[in-house]
Design an enzyme around this catalytic site. Structure first.
Site, PDB file in Angstrom:
ATOM      1  N   ARG A  17      -3.548  27.540  67.926  1.00 26.90           N
ATOM      2  CA  ARG A  17      -4.467  26.407  67.836  1.00 26.90           C
ATOM      3  C   ARG A  17      -3.804  25.311  66.993  1.00 26.90           C
ATOM      4  NH1 ARG A  17      -9.532  25.428  63.879  1.00 26.90           N
ATOM      5  NH2 ARG A  17     -10.037  23.401  64.742  1.00 26.90           N
ATOM      6  N   HIS A  20      -8.768  16.438  64.235  1.00 32.52           N
ATOM      7  CA  HIS A  20      -8.828  17.217  62.995  1.00 32.52           C
ATOM      8  C   HIS A  20      -8.621  16.237  61.826  1.00 32.52           C
ATOM      9  CE1 HIS A  20      -8.407  21.560  61.419  1.00 32.52           C
ATOM     10  NE2 HIS A  20      -8.534  20.795  60.358  1.00 32.52           N
ATOM     11  N   GLU A  43     -14.973  20.628  62.363  1.00 32.36           N
ATOM     12  CA  GLU A  43     -15.783  20.553  61.143  1.00 32.36           C
ATOM     13  C   GLU A  43     -16.375  19.173  60.867  1.00 32.36           C
ATOM     14  OE1 GLU A  43     -13.478  22.136  57.896  1.00 32.36           O
ATOM     15  OE2 GLU A  43     -13.722  24.182  58.593  1.00 32.36           O
ATOM     16  N   ASN A  76     -15.697  28.291  62.055  1.00 33.13           N
ATOM     17  CA  ASN A  76     -14.773  28.378  60.918  1.00 33.13           C
ATOM     18  C   ASN A  76     -15.533  28.976  59.747  1.00 33.13           C
ATOM     19  OD1 ASN A  76     -12.923  27.028  62.481  1.00 33.13           O
ATOM     20  ND2 ASN A  76     -12.760  25.226  61.163  1.00 33.13           N
ATOM     21  N   TYR A 120     -15.011  30.688  55.595  1.00 32.34           N
ATOM     22  CA  TYR A 120     -14.209  31.124  54.464  1.00 32.34           C
ATOM     23  C   TYR A 120     -15.012  31.924  53.443  1.00 32.34           C
ATOM     24  CZ  TYR A 120     -10.527  28.266  56.388  1.00 32.34           C
ATOM     25  OH  TYR A 120      -9.575  27.764  57.234  1.00 32.34           O
ATOM     26  N   GLU A 152     -11.147  29.544  62.601  1.00 33.93           N
ATOM     27  CA  GLU A 152     -10.444  29.564  61.309  1.00 33.93           C
ATOM     28  C   GLU A 152     -11.059  30.627  60.426  1.00 33.93           C
ATOM     29  OE1 GLU A 152     -10.143  25.918  58.964  1.00 33.93           O
ATOM     30  OE2 GLU A 152      -9.775  24.739  60.767  1.00 33.93           O
TER      31      GLU A 152
END
Ligand SMILES: *[C@@H]1O[C@H](CO)[C@@H](O)[C@H](O)[C@H]1NC(C)=O
Ligand SMILES: *[C@@H]1O[C@H](CO)[C@@H](O)[C@H](O)[C@H]1NC(C)=O
Ligand SMILES: *[C@@H]1O[C@H](CO)[C@@H](O)[C@H](O)[C@H]1NC(C)=O
Ligand SMILES: *[C@@H]1O[C@H](CO)[C@@H](O)[C@H](O)[C@H]1NC(C)=O
Length: 465
Positions: free
Chosen positions: A108, A153, A198, A340, A342, A410
């Site tokens: 990606r 992005h 995002e 995504n 985290y 991600e």
């Protein structure tokens, strides 16, 4: 910022060697039993143009907002820039060999708008820009790696920023034209398109705060103007693909949303609803308009911003309205949920005082504070290790977004420089285990997993440390 050790990926992906313990705690121990992902789940690694390419003024490329933002000392913590970064503009063949070495299915990467369209508009396509991405895509395919392409992005052409950027409703057309150029140039070989990456991060941090380019800091106003235009621009790119390209190119097109989890502080009944509201703001603002049957912004977000705006003397809500036509235009415009993730923040209203954040502002509209409690931190705080959160976030998407196919686009753990990747290995093992829980126990339809990132790279406002 450290991305992802090569050895690590091989260890994690090729031999995920962990046993599921009961999910009542965060302990996953390495043991003899091997859990495997279903054969049809694809694995890959990711990057973004600005974070790796360098070549900021190569050929006829014009500056992006991140070029301009970084070149001003004080905006990035160590005052480093993306001028060279990983120099992937020159060494893309090295990148492809690294991806190949990892043995993953796809790569990606993102395309730099101002490298392909130096004016920002579709009147002039850069031959060098086009060649660069053609070469990269061809090199990947020749090495048996599928390209997964993000169109945006965060590196908006500065020329479009000078005209208002994402705060100008005309960007819906500008982005649509850019998307059409990309489908035309590369869509014969690219079968997975991600429109924007995002929206919260470049909308809220860039327009409602000073953290990210373009650093407008129109708190409580600019971010919501951007949000509406981002959603419409994404939808336009999807409609163009659906109407003009899909039949022939036979690919898929969707959006990637930062889906870190939010929940009330554990064992605090008063914080349950604030946790849900925070999730509505942080994720629902983007997912609700696209993935729900009803469409439009989440009701609780509409209500809160309207109430706060009235208290503050605004005649209308600071959250722009979506007309019935716009609601319909945005609804259903993603072939997958790009996810995504985290970490997880725990939300509380205890001790929250109006005035803690600027009034008006996005944070004040949420009206609560978030904490990572005492979980293990990464070098960037948003990588705090809370593995169970990814399962909860996947389940939230299943339940709140019509059980879509979920492409994890991600996930990863940032560290400072050095070759000791033990903490990163542990992070991946725990998070992959939790993803398997989401799939096996909660029935979440995860179709792809992407590790962030292929290599150490430029970490936005955190620089190159
Ligand atoms: C995890 O395991 C460690 C060591 O066995 C133990 O001290 C700790 O209490 C456990 N944590 C949880 C949340 O159960
Ligand atoms: C970055 O630049 C700012 C503004 O010139 C300066 O105050 C700061 O000390 C610099 N930081 C570093 C790490 O060089
Ligand atoms: C951003 O704007 C707010 C006012 O809304 C102000 O309080 C804050 O200091 C500004 N931040 C920066 C970094 O300039
Ligand atoms: C998961 O998503 C894929 C891709 O859209 C689809 O083909 C498959 O049927 C879905 N699986 C389930 C169990 O819903």
């Amino acid at each position: 910022m450290r991305g992802l050790g090569l050895l690590l990926v091989i260890q994690v992906i090729m031999a995920l060697d962990i046993t599921r313990k009961d999910d009542s705690n965060d302990n996953y121990s390495i043991g003899p039993a091997i859990r495997k992902f279903p054969e049809n789940v694809k694995f890959g690694v990711a990057t973004a143009a600005f974070q790796i390419e360098g070549g900021w003024n190569a050929a006829d490329k014009s500056p992006s907002i991140w070029d301009v933002f970084c070149q001003k000392p004080g905006n990035v913590i160590d005052n480093t820039t993306g001028d060279v970064a990983c120099n992937s503009y020159e060494y893309y063949k090295r990148d492809v060999q690294m991806v190949k070495f990892l043995g993953v299915d796809f790569y990606r990467f993102s395309i730099s708008w101002s490298r392909v369209l130096p004016n920002g508009f579709d009147n002039k396509i850069s031959t060098d820009g086009m060649n660069y991405y053609n070469n990269l895509i061809n090199e990947l395919l020749q090495n048996g790696i599928e390209p997964v392409v993000t169109m945006f992005h965060w590196d908006l052409p500065q020329r479009l920023q000078d005209l208002g950027g994402w705060a100008n409703p005309l960007i819906v057309d500008w982005f649509g034209a850019y998307a059409r150029v990309l489908y035309t140039l590369f869509g014969d070989r690219v079968k997975t398109w991600i429109t924007v990456n995002e929206p919260k991060q470049f909308g809220i941090f860039g327009y409602g705060m000073k953290r990210f380019a373009p650093g407008i800091n129109a708190t409580g106003i600019g971010e919501y103007m951007a949000v509406k235009n981002i959603l419409l621009a994404h939808a336009k790119a999807w409609h163009i693909y659906d109407k003009e390209f899909r039949a022939e190119q036979k690919g898929i097109c969707g959006i990637t949303i930062a889906t870190d989890f939010r929940e009330g502080i554990p064992n605090s009944p008063d914080d349950v609803e604030p946790g849900e509201i925070a999730m509505d703001f942080e994720v629902g603002l983007y997912s609700h308009p696209i993935f729900t049957d009803k469409g439009g912004f989440p009701p609780r977000v509409i209500k809160r911003i309207a109430e706060r705006s009235a208290e503050q003397g605004f005649a209308k809500s600071r959250l722009p309205e979506l007309s019935d036509e716009e609601i319909k235009y945005i609804k259903g415009t993603s072939d997958f949920y790009g996810f995504n993730h985290y970490s997880t923040k725990f939300i509380t209203t205890e001790g929250y005082q109006p005035g803690k954040y600027p009034i008006p502002s996005y944070e004040d509209d949420i009206g609560a504070v978030g904490t990572y409690l005492d979980y293990e931190r990464g070098a960037v705080i948003h990588c705090t290790v809370i593995p169970k959160g990814i399962r909860k976030a996947l389940k939230w998407v299943k339940e709140n977004c019509n059980n879509p196919p979920i492409m994890i686009t991600e996930n990863g753990f940032g560290t400072y420089k050095g070759l000791d990747d033990k903490k990163r290995i542990a992070y991946y093992q725990k998070y992959l285990n939790s993803i398997l829980d989401a799939m096996e126990l909660d029935g979440c339809n995860v179709t792809q997993y992407t590790a962030w990132s292929l290599m150490d790279n430029f970490e936005w406002d955190s620089g190159l440390r």
